[in-house]
Design an enzyme around this catalytic site. Structure first.
Site, PDB file in Angstrom:
ATOM      1  N   THR A   1      10.777   1.515  -2.934  1.00  0.00           N
ATOM      2  CA  THR A   1      11.157   1.983  -4.266  1.00  0.00           C
ATOM      3  C   THR A   1      12.622   2.369  -4.325  1.00  0.00           C
ATOM      4  O   THR A   1      13.220   2.738  -3.307  1.00  0.00           O
ATOM      5  CB  THR A   1      10.294   3.212  -4.639  1.00  0.00           C
ATOM      6  OG1 THR A   1      10.786   3.804  -5.835  1.00  0.00           O
ATOM      7  CG2 THR A   1      10.353   4.279  -3.545  1.00  0.00           C
ATOM      8  N   ASP A   2      13.187   2.355  -5.536  1.00  0.00           N
ATOM      9  CA  ASP A   2      14.557   2.828  -5.716  1.00  0.00           C
ATOM     10  C   ASP A   2      14.661   4.344  -5.577  1.00  0.00           C
ATOM     11  O   ASP A   2      15.753   4.890  -5.397  1.00  0.00           O
ATOM     12  CB  ASP A   2      15.119   2.384  -7.069  1.00  0.00           C
ATOM     13  CG  ASP A   2      14.307   2.850  -8.270  1.00  0.00           C
ATOM     14  OD1 ASP A   2      13.274   3.529  -8.098  1.00  0.00           O
ATOM     15  OD2 ASP A   2      14.698   2.512  -9.409  1.00  0.00           O
ATOM     16  N   GLU A   3      13.531   5.051  -5.646  1.00  0.00           N
ATOM     17  CA  GLU A   3      13.573   6.516  -5.619  1.00  0.00           C
ATOM     18  C   GLU A   3      14.023   7.080  -4.278  1.00  0.00           C
ATOM     19  O   GLU A   3      14.403   8.256  -4.195  1.00  0.00           O
ATOM     20  CB  GLU A   3      12.211   7.080  -6.018  1.00  0.00           C
ATOM     21  CG  GLU A   3      11.839   6.708  -7.441  1.00  0.00           C
ATOM     22  CD  GLU A   3      10.615   7.448  -7.949  1.00  0.00           C
ATOM     23  OE1 GLU A   3      10.452   8.637  -7.637  1.00  0.00           O
ATOM     24  OE2 GLU A   3       9.823   6.817  -8.673  1.00  0.00           O
TER      25      GLU A   3
ATOM     26  N   LYS B   1       8.261   7.690   1.115  1.00  0.00           N
ATOM     27  CA  LYS B   1       8.629   6.283   1.111  1.00  0.00           C
ATOM     28  C   LYS B   1       9.901   6.046   1.918  1.00  0.00           C
ATOM     29  O   LYS B   1      10.031   5.024   2.603  1.00  0.00           O
ATOM     30  CB  LYS B   1       8.807   5.788  -0.320  1.00  0.00           C
ATOM     31  CG  LYS B   1       7.508   5.607  -1.077  1.00  0.00           C
ATOM     32  CD  LYS B   1       6.606   4.550  -0.453  1.00  0.00           C
ATOM     33  CE  LYS B   1       7.177   3.152  -0.614  1.00  0.00           C
ATOM     34  NZ  LYS B   1       6.246   2.109  -0.044  1.00  0.00           N
TER      35      LYS B   1
ATOM     36  N   GLU C   1       0.729   5.646  -1.755  1.00  0.00           N
ATOM     37  CA  GLU C   1       0.552   6.634  -2.816  1.00  0.00           C
ATOM     38  C   GLU C   1       1.866   6.623  -3.597  1.00  0.00           C
ATOM     39  O   GLU C   1       2.940   6.736  -3.012  1.00  0.00           O
ATOM     40  CB  GLU C   1       0.300   8.023  -2.230  1.00  0.00           C
ATOM     41  CG  GLU C   1      -0.956   8.137  -1.384  1.00  0.00           C
ATOM     42  CD  GLU C   1      -2.223   8.205  -2.220  1.00  0.00           C
ATOM     43  OE1 GLU C   1      -2.111   8.346  -3.447  1.00  0.00           O
ATOM     44  OE2 GLU C   1      -3.308   8.100  -1.640  1.00  0.00           O
TER      45      GLU C   1
ATOM     46  N   THR D   1      -0.676   8.697   3.815  1.00  0.00           N
ATOM     47  CA  THR D   1      -0.699   7.272   3.453  1.00  0.00           C
ATOM     48  C   THR D   1       0.632   6.591   3.734  1.00  0.00           C
ATOM     49  O   THR D   1       0.682   5.530   4.372  1.00  0.00           O
ATOM     50  CB  THR D   1      -1.055   7.110   1.970  1.00  0.00           C
ATOM     51  OG1 THR D   1      -2.346   7.648   1.734  1.00  0.00           O
ATOM     52  CG2 THR D   1      -1.038   5.640   1.562  1.00  0.00           C
TER      53      THR D   1
ATOM     54  N   LYS E   1       0.681   6.415 -15.815  1.00  0.00           N
ATOM     55  CA  LYS E   1       2.110   6.134 -15.849  1.00  0.00           C
ATOM     56  C   LYS E   1       2.601   6.057 -17.300  1.00  0.00           C
ATOM     57  O   LYS E   1       1.834   5.833 -18.224  1.00  0.00           O
ATOM     58  CB  LYS E   1       2.411   4.840 -15.091  1.00  0.00           C
ATOM     59  CG  LYS E   1       2.068   4.895 -13.587  1.00  0.00           C
ATOM     60  CD  LYS E   1       2.883   5.955 -12.862  1.00  0.00           C
ATOM     61  CE  LYS E   1       2.616   5.967 -11.361  1.00  0.00           C
ATOM     62  NZ  LYS E   1       3.244   4.866 -10.663  1.00  0.00           N
ATOM     63  N   LEU E   2       3.917   6.205 -17.498  1.00  0.00           N
ATOM     64  CA  LEU E   2       4.472   6.454 -18.825  1.00  0.00           C
ATOM     65  C   LEU E   2       4.061   5.419 -19.875  1.00  0.00           C
ATOM     66  O   LEU E   2       3.528   5.779 -20.934  1.00  0.00           O
ATOM     67  CB  LEU E   2       6.001   6.520 -18.755  1.00  0.00           C
ATOM     68  CG  LEU E   2       6.711   6.701 -20.112  1.00  0.00           C
ATOM     69  CD1 LEU E   2       6.342   8.033 -20.744  1.00  0.00           C
ATOM     70  CD2 LEU E   2       8.226   6.569 -19.947  1.00  0.00           C
TER      71      LEU E   2
ATOM     72  N   ALA F   1       0.824  -1.212   0.000  1.00  0.00           N
ATOM     73  CA  ALA F   1       0.000   0.000   0.000  1.00  0.00           C
ATOM     74  C   ALA F   1       0.857   1.260   0.000  1.00  0.00           C
ATOM     75  O   ALA F   1       1.737   1.430   0.848  1.00  0.00           O
ATOM     76  CB  ALA F   1      -0.923   0.001   1.214  1.00  0.00           C
TER      77      ALA F   1
ATOM     78  N   PRO G   1       3.259  12.795 -24.539  1.00  0.00           N
ATOM     79  CA  PRO G   1       4.024  13.814 -23.828  1.00  0.00           C
ATOM     80  C   PRO G   1       5.319  13.272 -23.235  1.00  0.00           C
ATOM     81  O   PRO G   1       5.316  12.269 -22.514  1.00  0.00           O
ATOM     82  CB  PRO G   1       3.060  14.270 -22.733  1.00  0.00           C
ATOM     83  CG  PRO G   1       2.168  13.090 -22.497  1.00  0.00           C
ATOM     84  CD  PRO G   1       2.033  12.397 -23.821  1.00  0.00           C
TER      85      PRO G   1
ATOM     86  N   TYR H   1       6.973  12.233  -2.882  1.00  0.00           N
ATOM     87  CA  TYR H   1       6.724  10.786  -2.900  1.00  0.00           C
ATOM     88  C   TYR H   1       7.900  10.017  -2.330  1.00  0.00           C
ATOM     89  O   TYR H   1       7.758   9.209  -1.407  1.00  0.00           O
ATOM     90  CB  TYR H   1       6.440  10.307  -4.330  1.00  0.00           C
ATOM     91  CG  TYR H   1       6.623   8.823  -4.506  1.00  0.00           C
ATOM     92  CD1 TYR H   1       5.842   7.922  -3.785  1.00  0.00           C
ATOM     93  CD2 TYR H   1       7.591   8.302  -5.366  1.00  0.00           C
ATOM     94  CE1 TYR H   1       6.017   6.550  -3.922  1.00  0.00           C
ATOM     95  CE2 TYR H   1       7.760   6.933  -5.517  1.00  0.00           C
ATOM     96  CZ  TYR H   1       6.976   6.070  -4.791  1.00  0.00           C
ATOM     97  OH  TYR H   1       7.154   4.710  -4.914  1.00  0.00           O
ATOM     98  N   SER H   2       9.091  10.229  -2.884  1.00  0.00           N
ATOM     99  CA  SER H   2      10.246   9.439  -2.440  1.00  0.00           C
ATOM    100  C   SER H   2      10.609   9.739  -0.992  1.00  0.00           C
ATOM    101  O   SER H   2      11.048   8.841  -0.265  1.00  0.00           O
ATOM    102  CB  SER H   2      11.444   9.664  -3.362  1.00  0.00           C
ATOM    103  OG  SER H   2      11.797  11.023  -3.447  1.00  0.00           O
TER     104      SER H   2
END
Length: 277
Positions: A57-59, A87, A7, A23, A122-123, A5, A138, A83-84
């Site tokens: 995440t790796d971020e 996390k 964001e 979150t 997402k991309l 879980a 984009p 975000y990172s």
């Protein structure tokens, strides 16, 4: 128990960081406390067998220069987006609950996932769906931001392996060994669509590529060193980017019903706000 879980979209965290704090930070704290209370009251055998795997995440590691070595588990945290940062905070909480309370935890830090059921903001799914709809594709900035792409089923197999054999309190990086610039990813998708569902006018979908203003604080490169996971637990990915992205494009071409259900008016409004296209 596995904690997926979160964001998770950097773009949304820039516009609304409060949801990410609630979150990913407060939510993780509440989860850890609930799990701790449950785990402490288990019978001895069940308590010894219990595991909480926290998916991250790796971020959290920040950004890399072109010639830097990939992120290893000992890499210092240096998050650059709301975000990172949220996390990273959740990772630290998980670590603290293990060292302070003995909670049996494992943490995985994965690279960019892709595959079926990926939400279309997402991309990769965004490019597929915009291409088919005749809309601009984009690309932030110059499109040379590099990510390590991990097919979602490979990620799931790594999580299963860590859950069954990982050493408690340890972190395992999960990567696909597939570093690609965003622009290369988009050109690959366009070439697959040219093959599988050509445009009516005979032109390439690459004609729809549109460069837009780069996002705030955009990290230049992520790359994961997944050798610890291979060395200690015998895991490595089975998909190359080429095989995985083909499966992904084919899935989106064959699942228009699912796409229609998730691309609501609110989703379309968000894409317009974010990319201006």
């Amino acid at each position: 128990m596995i904690n997926f879980a979160a964001e998770s979209h950097v773009d949304r965290s820039i516009h609304g960081p409060d949801d990410f704090i609630q979150t990913n930070v407060v939510g993780t704290f509440n989860l850890l406390e609930a799990v701790r209370a449950y785990w402490q009251n288990l019978p001895a055998d069940d308590k010894a067998a219990f595991r909480l795997l926290h998916v991250s995440t790796d971020e959290v590691y920040g950004t890399l220069a072109a010639d830097d070595a990939p992120f290893a588990e000992i890499h210092a945290y240096a998050p650059n987006s709301p975000y990172s940062a949220s996390k990273a905070a959740s990772d630290h909480l998980v670590r603290a609950w293990h060292h302070t309370y003995g909670l049996p935890v494992l943490t995985t830090n994965c690279s960019n996932n892709y595959g079926p059921y990926h939400f279309p903001e997402k991309l990769i799914p965004l490019v597929i769906l915009n291409a088919l709809a005749g809309k601009p594709l984009p690309i932030y900035g110059d499109g040379q931001q590099i990510r390590d792409w991990l097919y979602v089923k490979d990620h799931c197999s790594a999580i299963r392996r860590v859950l069954e054999a990982g050493q408690l309190g340890e972190t395992y990086n999960v990567g696909g060994w597939n570093e690609k610039a965003n622009l290369e990813v988009v050109h690959t998708i366009c070439a697959l669509l040219d093959e599988l569902q050509p445009r009516a006018d005979g032109l390439s979908y690459a004609e729809q590529i549109t460069f837009v203003q780069d996002r705030l604080g955009h990290d230049r490169r992520y790359a994961i060193d997944a050798r610890k996971l291979e060395r200690e637990l015998g895991w490595k990915p089975t998909e190359t980017f080429e095989t995985g992205v083909r499966k992904t494009v084919e899935w989106y071409l064959g699942n228009s019903g699912w796409i229609a259900n998730v691309t609501s008016g609110a989703y379309r409004d968000w894409v317009q706000q974010q990319y201006g296209v």
